[in-house]
Design a protein around this motif. Structure first.
Motif, mmCIF file in Angstrom:
data_model
loop_
_atom_site.group_PDB
_atom_site.id
_atom_site.type_symbol
_atom_site.label_atom_id
_atom_site.label_comp_id
_atom_site.label_asym_id
_atom_site.label_seq_id
_atom_site.Cartn_x
_atom_site.Cartn_y
_atom_site.Cartn_z
ATOM 1 N N HIS A 132 8.430 -7.588 -2.365
ATOM 2 C CA HIS A 132 9.300 -6.670 -1.602
ATOM 3 C C HIS A 132 10.162 -5.798 -2.498
ATOM 4 C CE1 HIS A 132 11.577 -10.379 -2.301
ATOM 5 N NE2 HIS A 132 12.629 -9.584 -2.417
ATOM 6 N N ASP A 137 5.687 4.373 -4.680
ATOM 7 C CA ASP A 137 4.361 4.554 -4.072
ATOM 8 C C ASP A 137 3.227 4.378 -5.078
ATOM 9 O OD1 ASP A 137 5.297 4.934 -1.533
ATOM 10 O OD2 ASP A 137 5.324 7.127 -1.652
ATOM 11 N N LYS A 140 2.590 0.740 -5.595
ATOM 12 C CA LYS A 140 1.946 0.189 -4.406
ATOM 13 C C LYS A 140 0.476 0.582 -4.349
ATOM 14 C CE LYS A 140 5.937 -0.301 -1.323
ATOM 15 N NZ LYS A 140 6.499 0.047 -0.011
ATOM 16 N N THR A 144 -2.721 -1.915 -4.381
ATOM 17 C CA THR A 144 -3.740 -1.813 -3.328
ATOM 18 C C THR A 144 -5.136 -1.697 -3.934
ATOM 19 O OG1 THR A 144 -2.140 -0.743 -1.848
ATOM 20 C CG2 THR A 144 -4.481 -0.491 -1.314
ATOM 21 N N TRP A 165 2.087 -4.787 3.767
ATOM 22 C CA TRP A 165 2.065 -3.331 3.898
ATOM 23 C C TRP A 165 0.944 -2.904 4.830
ATOM 24 C CZ3 TRP A 165 1.557 -2.928 -2.096
ATOM 25 C CH2 TRP A 165 2.759 -3.276 -2.697
ATOM 26 N N GLN A 166 1.018 -1.651 5.223
ATOM 27 C CA GLN A 166 -0.027 -1.067 6.066
ATOM 28 C C GLN A 166 -1.403 -1.195 5.422
ATOM 29 O OE1 GLN A 166 0.956 0.223 9.013
ATOM 30 N NE2 GLN A 166 -1.077 0.810 9.742
#
Length: 954
Positions: A132, A137, A140, A144, A165-166
């Motif tokens: 967290h 970005d 992230k 990913t 996350w999405q």
């Protein structure tokens, strides 16, 4: 290199009385998915569970995240974590700094990292706690990518206060993620009883099994604090109540210490003594640890507070005082030359003046060490307006960007700095102008760069000092890559003699070291290796400084040419790793270029010798060199090099029309400098030789010799003499072959060109010719031994009548004692690597014999073959192995070997030269003077090849 607390890279140690959550551990251990995500609010035991899982796993990588909101900081931290478990792990994020502004940067970086992870031997688990804290970005996106393309050998576990996350949703939908939430992490009533020692429904009801609250009750009880009636609170309210209870019974001095020290995420006792004006900080921290008051002692002698406990302290502390405390910490660390920590707190306290002083104090050392990412973060944190007014910071930033390879921004900084600086500050002025010269060679030309360097050399007060070296070495670099080798050598010798004359041995040896590079460009491999190995005697700190201008990449090629392949690859690997670690991007291009050359040559030789070898590694380095060549560079030299590089290797590695590529290469050849031109011509020589287009190979060889000898660069020119020798031998021009062989072998002997003699099919004829005619006899003997070549002593024709000669000119016949001996030799030659048993020999040759002792006949004729071939100097001709007889062919030349080889080339390239060579070798049917059924299959095959070649020539 990276200032990362070891506690963040190691699995946390179990606390006293810690409850082992075996059922949850088993859930994670036995999960069929490769992705595990544990999320819950603060204090729910996420870290505890992850650490217990880690301790139940054989190979684990642990990383406690801490808001790494810079992509390079994150990846460097992750790589350091991996190295804790796998020290051999090899990945350098700094190598990708120049690409950070490209649109595909994240996918490029992630792909490279994933490839490195795939090379780790064995399966492992990577755990990232406190996900967290990541907000950037780019970070992230990288995480990913790691999840999306997770290697088969890795399992990934996350701990976070936030839901996934999405980007994680697709994995949830596909059932590819194991998820544990707050519900699963809550203590059961039975677990609470085990912790507190009694069952209290009120505590269970109010906490709902919240682990941190339960532990807080335990702390209060252990410290003799009576717990009154417990009302039902929400988590935050309950914790606030428990927090107040925990500190309410501490003395005021301890509470004041807690609130002030909470502004530091890492608690350094010595720093806190200084900042808080205390003498007993370590005792206070140890007291908190021993009383289980949410204080943890890390493995490196520092301490930290539990995150939620620290959050509570920060909420109740004096917020106006915190920046001042961090500023004092920054100055403490600055005074103690702990610049990384000093910069962090200077940035936190927004102290730009101190941050500038930190940068100026250490940027040169950081640049030498390749610690670019921290400098990058520091320069970004500075106020742009303040930077624009400080010439020292502008020069520091310009130097940093220049070394980084970002010559566009480096140019802007240096041009802004020069009008502001005091010309009496000679050190700063020279530093600025030297980096401007680096910008000029990458933005304008070598010539413009050298003009500026010449001006600086003329202004030197001490022409033999360290400042002189830092200027002159840039000019030597320019001269080498601009193919001005004679000038480079003369300048280096002048500096060496000047330093020796005034007794400055230290700087003299620095210049001697760079003779390794100069001699490489000159094509003197022995001298290059000599100066490299001599330079290894220099102190390590000096070598680190001098490493800005590489010698290792050049000596790797020199070792290869000297035939020391393993040493070459070792030197290359070490130097590329050093360049990656230090982020020396200007030299990295040259490093990748030479790595491609080395791997290409190794593979080419292996493939030509019939080995199963792949160009995969060579292609990888060609691709990297192609990416680095134009990076932040605008000169015609770099643009043209990149173009010629692509053309040359597309000729080798692609199926593009070859004639068009060759034509374009020749159209652009005269624009190339001498080194590049020689290199390209050498590649063309190899290409034309491989397709048996000897006229064009000879044409390229002559051009290569002319280019190399006129510029004093002998490497490729010397190899070109080898091509001319082979062509002269092939066309039976004895006088020319003798002259060229003498020149070629003398160059190879003097300068150390041994490696190509491993190319047996191409260079065995050269060694044989030199051996037969006594050309450079000592060196020829040395290369014969090096290449494993055994001179041919017998020459056999099988296409037509079976004829055996004792000389290459085929004037002296070898006579045999009987027709059967002669036929037995032909039969065993025909059997080749399969050999023949006595039964097969009998069925082939003596099937009509009426003798009662065939075995004796065979033995006698085998002995005759041995004796007759011994007369030619062949001491081991017949070999008996596993009940089979073979003819040893090492010293026997046979026309069908050449016939087969030319036919293989003809099938690949279909040239009339090859077809005509086949026709000239075919003097009649295979073994036409034997009526032998055993020869029928080859007889038919060779005749079909002859007809195919004849038809092609019509």
């Amino acid at each position: 290199m990276f200032n990362i607390p070891s506690a963040r890279l190691t699995v946390p140690r179990a606390a006293a009385g810690e409850i082992v959550r075996q059922n949850l551990i088993d859930t994670v251990l036995n999960s069929p998915t490769k992705l595990v995500y544990i999320h819950a609010g603060a204090g729910h035991g996420k870290t505890t569970l992850l650490s217990q899982f880690a301790n139940s796993t054989e190979k684990v990588v642990w990383l406690s995240l801490d808001g790494e909101n810079d992509i390079f900081t994150f990846i460097n931290t992750l790589c350091e974590a991996v190295k804790q478990t796998f020290p051999e792990f090899d990945f350098s994020a700094s190598e990708y700094l120049p690409f950070s502004e490209k649109n595909n940067f994240i996918s490029m970086l992630a792909g490279a990292l994933i490839c490195s992870i795939e090379n780790i031997s064995g399966d492992f688990v990577a755990i990232m706690d406190d996900l967290h804290t990541i907000e950037e970005d780019e970070v992230k996106k990288l995480i990913t990518c790691l999840i999306k393309y997770l290697p088969n050998n890795a399992k990934l576990c996350f701990g976070s206060r936030e839901a996934p996350w999405q980007d994680f949703l697709s994995f949830k939908v596909k059932g590819k993620i194991t998820e544990l939430t707050q519900k699963e992490l809550a203590f059961t009533r039975e677990e609470i009883v085990g912790i507190l020692g009694f069952d209290d429904p009120a505590i269970y009801g109010s906490t709902e099994g919240w682990p941190l609250a339960i532990r807080s009750f335990q702390v209060l009880l252990e410290n003799g604090i009576s717990i009154g009636d417990i009302t039902s609170y929400g988590n935050e309210t309950l914790y606030a109540y428990l927090f107040r209870e925990c500190i309410a019974n501490l003395n005021s001095d301890m509470v004041d210490f807690l609130k002030k020290s909470a502004c530091f995420d890492v608690l350094d006792a010595q720093m806190l003594d200084n900042v808080l004006n205390k003498k007993n900080t370590r005792l206070m921290l140890e007291s908190l640890v021993s009383r289980n008051i949410f204080t943890i002692k890390t493995g490196d002698g520092f301490y930290r507070y539990h995150a939620l406990f620290r959050s509570g302290l920060l909420e109740t502390g004096d917020k106006d005082q915190m920046p001042l405390l961090r500023q004092k910490a920054a100055r403490y660390y600055f005074d103690h030359k702990q610049y990384s920590r000093a910069a962090r707190y200077a940035i936190d306290s927004k102290d730009d003046e101190l941050l500038e002083n930190i940068i100026l104090a250490c940027y040169r050392d950081y640049v030498k060490a390749g610690n670019y990412n921290e400098l990058r973060i520091w320069f970004r944190a500075l106020n742009d307006a303040a930077v624009e007014l400080n010439p020292r910071i502008l020069v520091a930033k310009g130097a940093f960007l220049s070394v980084l390879g970002n010559f566009v921004q480096a140019k802007a900084c240096l041009e802004a700095a020069i009008p502001l600086m005091n010309r009496d500050d000679k050190e700063l002025y020279f530093e600025a102008m030297m980096h401007k010269a680096r910008v000029l060679r990458n933005f304008v030309s070598f010539e413009e760069s050298n003009r500026l360097l010449d001006e600086l050399i003329a202004k030197l007060d001490d022409p033999t000092g360290e400042l002189a070296y830092s200027v002159v070495i840039e000019k030597l670099y320019n001269l080498c890559w601009n193919s001005q080798i004679g000038e480079a050598y003369a300048l280096a010798r002048h500096m060496i003699e000047s330093c020796a004359h005034v007794g400055n041995i230290k700087i003299m040896r620095w210049f001697e070291r760079y003779l390794c590079t100069i001699q490489f460009f000159a094509g003197r491999m022995k001298e290059s290796v000599y100066y490299y190995e001599k330079s290894l005697e220099l102190p390590e700190d000096e070598l680190n400084y001098l490493g800005m201008h590489s010698t290792g990449i050049y000596v790797a090629k020199a070792y290869q040419m000297l035939g020391e392949r393993s040493r070459s690859l070792s030197a290359l690997s070490e130097e590329l790793q050093r360049l990656r670690n230090t982020g020396n991007y200007e030299e990295m291009w040259a490093g990748y270029l030479l790595a491609a050359e080395i791997h290409f040559q190794n593979t080419f030789i292996d493939k030509m010798n019939g080995e199963n070898a792949s160009y995969e590694t060579a292609v990888k380095y060609f691709t990297l060199a192609d990416e680095y060549a134009p990076l932040y560079r605008k000169t015609n030299f770099q643009m043209h090099w990149a173009k010629m590089q692509r053309l040359t290797y597309s000729l080798i590695f692609t199926d593009d029309p070859k004639e068009d590529i060759v034509r374009e290469i020749f159209e652009n050849l005269d624009q190339a400098g001498a080194y590049l031109k020689s290199l390209v011509l050498a590649r063309l020589m190899g290409y034309f030789s491989a397709i048996s287009d000897y006229p064009n190979a000879v044409k390229c060889a002559n051009l290569c010799i002319e280019t190399g000898e006129s510029s004093g660069m002998l490497l490729h020119a010397s190899l070109a003499y080898g091509v001319l020798v082979r062509a002269a031998i092939e066309t039976k021009d004895h006088e020319k072959a003798t002259s060229l062989a003498g020149r070629y072998l003398k160059l190879c002997s003097d300068h150390g060109f041994y490696e190509y003699f491993r190319l047996r099919k191409a260079y065995d004829p050269v060694l044989e010719f030199a051996y037969n005619y006594g050309i450079e006899p000592e060196f020829t003997k040395q290369m014969i031994e090096f290449a494993g070549y055994r001179p041919k002593k017998v020459y056999i024709e099988t296409l037509g009548a079976f004829t055996v000669y004792q000389d290459r000119s085929k004037q002296k016949l070898l006579k045999f004692r009987s027709k059967k001996e002669r036929e037995l030799l032909a039969f065993l030659l025909d059997a080749g690597d399969q050999g023949a048993t006595k039964e097969q020999i009998y069925n082939a040759i003596w099937w009509e014999s009426e003798s009662n002792n065939i075995k004796n006949l065979i033995a006698v004729n085998l002995r005759h073959i041995k004796n007759d071939l011994e007369c030619t100097g062949i001491m081991e001709s017949v070999i008996y192995r596993e009940n089979r007889y073979f003819i040893c062919r090492d010293e026997i030349a046979c026309d069908i070997d050449l016939f087969e080889r030319i036919y293989e080339e003809f099938k690949l390239h279909n040239t009339k030269v090859q077809a005509k060579n086949l026709l000239s070798l075919y003097k009649g049917e295979y073994l036409s003077d034997f009526e032998a059924l055993w020869a029928t299959a080859k007889r038919i095959r060779y005749h079909e090849i002859y007809e195919e070649a004849a038809k092609y020539c019509l």
